[in-house]
Design a protein around this motif. Structure first.
Motif, PDB file in Angstrom:
ATOM      1  N   ALA A   1      22.271   9.611  43.887  1.00 40.74           N
ATOM      2  CA  ALA A   1      22.974   8.878  44.942  1.00 40.74           C
ATOM      3  C   ALA A   1      23.672   9.862  45.879  1.00 40.74           C
ATOM      4  CB  ALA A   1      23.976   7.902  44.334  1.00 40.74           C
ATOM      5  N   LEU A   2      24.238  10.922  45.324  1.00 37.30           N
ATOM      6  CA  LEU A   2      24.871  11.958  46.142  1.00 37.30           C
ATOM      7  C   LEU A   2      23.846  12.644  47.046  1.00 37.30           C
ATOM      8  CD1 LEU A   2      27.387  13.591  46.868  1.00 37.30           C
ATOM      9  CD2 LEU A   2      26.887  15.071  44.922  1.00 37.30           C
ATOM     10  N   VAL A   3      22.648  12.888  46.532  1.00 36.93           N
ATOM     11  CA  VAL A   3      21.584  13.472  47.355  1.00 36.93           C
ATOM     12  C   VAL A   3      21.275  12.530  48.525  1.00 36.93           C
ATOM     13  CG1 VAL A   3      19.129  14.091  47.415  1.00 36.93           C
ATOM     14  CG2 VAL A   3      20.558  14.870  45.530  1.00 36.93           C
ATOM     15  N   GLY A   4      21.229  11.222  48.263  1.00 36.41           N
ATOM     16  CA  GLY A   4      20.987  10.250  49.327  1.00 36.41           C
ATOM     17  C   GLY A   4      22.085  10.271  50.381  1.00 36.41           C
ATOM     18  N   ILE A   5      23.319  10.365  49.945  1.00 32.16           N
ATOM     19  CA  ILE A   5      24.445  10.432  50.887  1.00 32.16           C
ATOM     20  C   ILE A   5      24.365  11.706  51.716  1.00 32.16           C
ATOM     21  CG2 ILE A   5      26.956  10.709  51.035  1.00 32.16           C
ATOM     22  CD1 ILE A   5      27.092   8.826  48.541  1.00 32.16           C
ATOM     23  N   MET A   6      24.033  12.821  51.058  1.00 28.96           N
ATOM     24  CA  MET A   6      23.913  14.093  51.779  1.00 28.96           C
ATOM     25  C   MET A   6      22.779  14.020  52.810  1.00 28.96           C
ATOM     26  SD  MET A   6      24.502  16.708  48.590  1.00 28.96           S
ATOM     27  CE  MET A   6      24.398  18.238  49.502  1.00 28.96           C
ATOM     28  N   ALA A   7      21.658  13.391  52.454  1.00 30.33           N
ATOM     29  CA  ALA A   7      20.535  13.262  53.382  1.00 30.33           C
ATOM     30  C   ALA A   7      20.931  12.369  54.569  1.00 30.33           C
ATOM     31  CB  ALA A   7      19.321  12.683  52.666  1.00 30.33           C
ATOM     32  N   GLY A   8      21.647  11.291  54.284  1.00 32.29           N
ATOM     33  CA  GLY A   8      22.121  10.418  55.364  1.00 32.29           C
ATOM     34  C   GLY A   8      23.054  11.154  56.310  1.00 32.29           C
ATOM     35  N   GLU A   9      23.938  11.933  55.755  1.00 32.98           N
ATOM     36  CA  GLU A   9      24.859  12.736  56.573  1.00 32.98           C
ATOM     37  C   GLU A   9      24.081  13.727  57.425  1.00 32.98           C
ATOM     38  OE1 GLU A   9      27.097  16.516  57.199  1.00 32.98           O
ATOM     39  OE2 GLU A   9      25.600  16.215  55.628  1.00 32.98           O
ATOM     40  N   LEU A  10      23.067  14.321  56.841  1.00 37.94           N
ATOM     41  CA  LEU A  10      22.237  15.294  57.556  1.00 37.94           C
ATOM     42  C   LEU A  10      21.513  14.639  58.732  1.00 37.94           C
ATOM     43  CD1 LEU A  10      21.233  18.280  57.316  1.00 37.94           C
ATOM     44  CD2 LEU A  10      19.320  17.398  56.013  1.00 37.94           C
ATOM     45  N   LEU A  11      21.032  13.419  58.529  1.00 40.39           N
ATOM     46  CA  LEU A  11      20.268  12.730  59.572  1.00 40.39           C
ATOM     47  C   LEU A  11      21.135  12.077  60.644  1.00 40.39           C
ATOM     48  CD1 LEU A  11      17.547  11.076  57.321  1.00 40.39           C
ATOM     49  CD2 LEU A  11      17.282  13.075  58.806  1.00 40.39           C
ATOM     50  N   VAL A  12      22.384  11.738  60.319  1.00 39.22           N
ATOM     51  CA  VAL A  12      23.238  11.022  61.270  1.00 39.22           C
ATOM     52  C   VAL A  12      24.237  11.953  61.956  1.00 39.22           C
ATOM     53  CG1 VAL A  12      24.993   9.216  61.498  1.00 39.22           C
ATOM     54  CG2 VAL A  12      22.995   8.837  60.047  1.00 39.22           C
ATOM     55  N   VAL A  13      24.969  12.720  61.193  1.00 37.12           N
ATOM     56  CA  VAL A  13      26.058  13.526  61.753  1.00 37.12           C
ATOM     57  C   VAL A  13      25.547  14.755  62.506  1.00 37.12           C
ATOM     58  CG1 VAL A  13      28.099  14.894  61.156  1.00 37.12           C
ATOM     59  CG2 VAL A  13      27.681  12.712  60.013  1.00 37.12           C
ATOM     60  N   HIS A  14      24.532  15.401  61.997  1.00 32.12           N
ATOM     61  CA  HIS A  14      24.081  16.649  62.603  1.00 32.12           C
ATOM     62  C   HIS A  14      23.497  16.461  64.006  1.00 32.12           C
ATOM     63  CE1 HIS A  14      24.317  19.105  58.708  1.00 32.12           C
ATOM     64  NE2 HIS A  14      24.954  17.966  58.531  1.00 32.12           N
ATOM     65  N   PRO A  15      22.701  15.404  64.254  1.00 29.03           N
ATOM     66  CA  PRO A  15      22.253  15.186  65.641  1.00 29.03           C
ATOM     67  C   PRO A  15      23.413  14.901  66.598  1.00 29.03           C
ATOM     68  CG  PRO A  15      20.816  14.006  64.150  1.00 29.03           C
ATOM     69  CD  PRO A  15      21.973  14.526  63.334  1.00 29.03           C
ATOM     70  N   VAL A  16      24.427  14.189  66.121  1.00 32.20           N
ATOM     71  CA  VAL A  16      25.609  13.935  66.955  1.00 32.20           C
ATOM     72  C   VAL A  16      26.323  15.253  67.236  1.00 32.20           C
ATOM     73  CG1 VAL A  16      27.854  12.797  67.033  1.00 32.20           C
ATOM     74  CG2 VAL A  16      25.860  11.571  66.140  1.00 32.20           C
ATOM     75  N   LEU A  17      26.442  16.087  66.227  1.00 31.97           N
ATOM     76  CA  LEU A  17      27.092  17.393  66.402  1.00 31.97           C
ATOM     77  C   LEU A  17      26.310  18.261  67.391  1.00 31.97           C
ATOM     78  CD1 LEU A  17      29.319  19.371  65.516  1.00 31.97           C
ATOM     79  CD2 LEU A  17      27.805  20.084  63.652  1.00 31.97           C
ATOM     80  N   ALA A  18      24.996  18.101  67.436  1.00 28.23           N
ATOM     81  CA  ALA A  18      24.162  18.898  68.344  1.00 28.23           C
ATOM     82  C   ALA A  18      24.504  18.619  69.814  1.00 28.23           C
ATOM     83  CB  ALA A  18      22.690  18.613  68.087  1.00 28.23           C
ATOM     84  N   HIS A  19      25.076  17.454  70.118  1.00 29.88           N
ATOM     85  CA  HIS A  19      25.498  17.170  71.496  1.00 29.88           C
ATOM     86  C   HIS A  19      26.665  18.048  71.913  1.00 29.88           C
ATOM     87  CE1 HIS A  19      22.792  13.867  72.283  1.00 29.88           C
ATOM     88  NE2 HIS A  19      23.111  13.303  71.122  1.00 29.88           N
ATOM     89  N   TRP A  20      27.489  18.474  70.986  1.00 30.25           N
ATOM     90  CA  TRP A  20      28.618  19.329  71.302  1.00 30.25           C
ATOM     91  C   TRP A  20      28.244  20.809  71.223  1.00 30.25           C
ATOM     92  CZ3 TRP A  20      30.266  14.970  68.224  1.00 30.25           C
ATOM     93  CH2 TRP A  20      31.041  14.065  68.932  1.00 30.25           C
ATOM     94  N   THR A  21      27.599  21.179  70.118  1.00 33.27           N
ATOM     95  CA  THR A  21      27.232  22.579  69.948  1.00 33.27           C
ATOM     96  C   THR A  21      25.937  22.677  69.145  1.00 33.27           C
ATOM     97  OG1 THR A  21      27.858  24.671  68.921  1.00 33.27           O
ATOM     98  CG2 THR A  21      28.901  22.720  68.033  1.00 33.27           C
ATOM     99  N   LEU A  22      24.901  23.116  69.808  1.00 35.83           N
ATOM    100  CA  LEU A  22      23.596  23.205  69.165  1.00 35.83           C
ATOM    101  C   LEU A  22      23.592  24.253  68.053  1.00 35.83           C
ATOM    102  CD1 LEU A  22      20.680  22.267  69.049  1.00 35.83           C
ATOM    103  CD2 LEU A  22      20.123  24.016  70.747  1.00 35.83           C
ATOM    104  N   SER A  23      24.199  25.405  68.325  1.00 33.17           N
ATOM    105  CA  SER A  23      24.214  26.462  67.296  1.00 33.17           C
ATOM    106  C   SER A  23      25.031  26.031  66.073  1.00 33.17           C
ATOM    107  CB  SER A  23      24.751  27.769  67.873  1.00 33.17           C
ATOM    108  OG  SER A  23      26.077  27.601  68.332  1.00 33.17           O
ATOM    109  N   GLY A  24      26.114  25.308  66.280  1.00 35.09           N
ATOM    110  CA  GLY A  24      26.907  24.803  65.163  1.00 35.09           C
ATOM    111  C   GLY A  24      26.130  23.784  64.341  1.00 35.09           C
ATOM    112  N   ALA A  25      25.376  22.918  65.028  1.00 35.25           N
ATOM    113  CA  ALA A  25      24.570  21.912  64.331  1.00 35.25           C
ATOM    114  C   ALA A  25      23.457  22.573  63.527  1.00 35.25           C
ATOM    115  CB  ALA A  25      23.984  20.927  65.336  1.00 35.25           C
TER     116      ALA A  25
END
Length: 179
Positions: free
Chosen positions: A33-57
């Protein structure tokens, strides 16, 4: 795991010197379940972060993928690497993530009851990870290392069979030591 015998509900006499294997698959589902949460975070939060800083994402994504890979590797090893009990050695482990090898002569006994404060002590190695444990192995002397482990806690699928096998092996060790 070569030579380990896994026979749920079968004869666990341990004669012939082969190790007895005890699984702990019950601790694996919450970690998936933790792996699923981590994958969800990877798919949702990281693209949003890429709008602010691509290198950080990109950096955060690389770290997250590494963490997911490490956790998946650990989870897969939990199904392949059981706890082992034989005449001379007790191998307590949670896959490749954590573990301890204890000479059978150093095993003081097994407890099925304890208090919460005891489990928080630094000298207790908790291999149950995120699950409620059901066995606690006490040791006669601390294991080598910085923590000086004097007890090992785990969540096993067959705690009664483990207790029976551990006691039988301890008796064999005592008999061999006195003869």
């Amino acid at each position: 795991m070569s030579g380990a015998r896994q026979d749920p509900g079968g004869d666990r006499s341990g004669d012939g010197g082969e190790p007895l294997a005890f699984t702990y698959r019950v601790i694996v589902p919450p970690l998936w379940a933790l792996v699923g949460i981590m994958a969800g975070e990877l798919l949702v939060v990281h693209p949003v972060l890429a709008h602010w800083t691509l290198s950080g994402a990109i950096a955060l994504s690389a770290l997250s993928l590494g963490g997911v890979g490490w956790l998946v590797f650990g989870l897969l090893s939990m199904t392949r690497l059981p706890v082992l009990v034989n005449r001379d050695l007790l191998v307590m482990r949670a896959g490749r993530l954590k573990g301890a090898r204890v000479p059978m002569a150093q095993v003081r006994g097994l407890r099925r009851e304890w208090d919460a404060a005891e489990l928080k002590r630094r000298d207790v190695l908790n291999l149950a990870l995120v699950s409620h444990l059901n066995v606690l192995v006490d040791l006669t002397a601390p294991l080598p290392g910085r923590r000086g482990v004097t007890a090992i806690a785990h969540r096993l699928d067959d705690p009664v069979g483990f207790a029976t096998a551990l006691e039988a092996m301890r008796m064999k060790t005592r008999r061999n030591a006195t003869s």
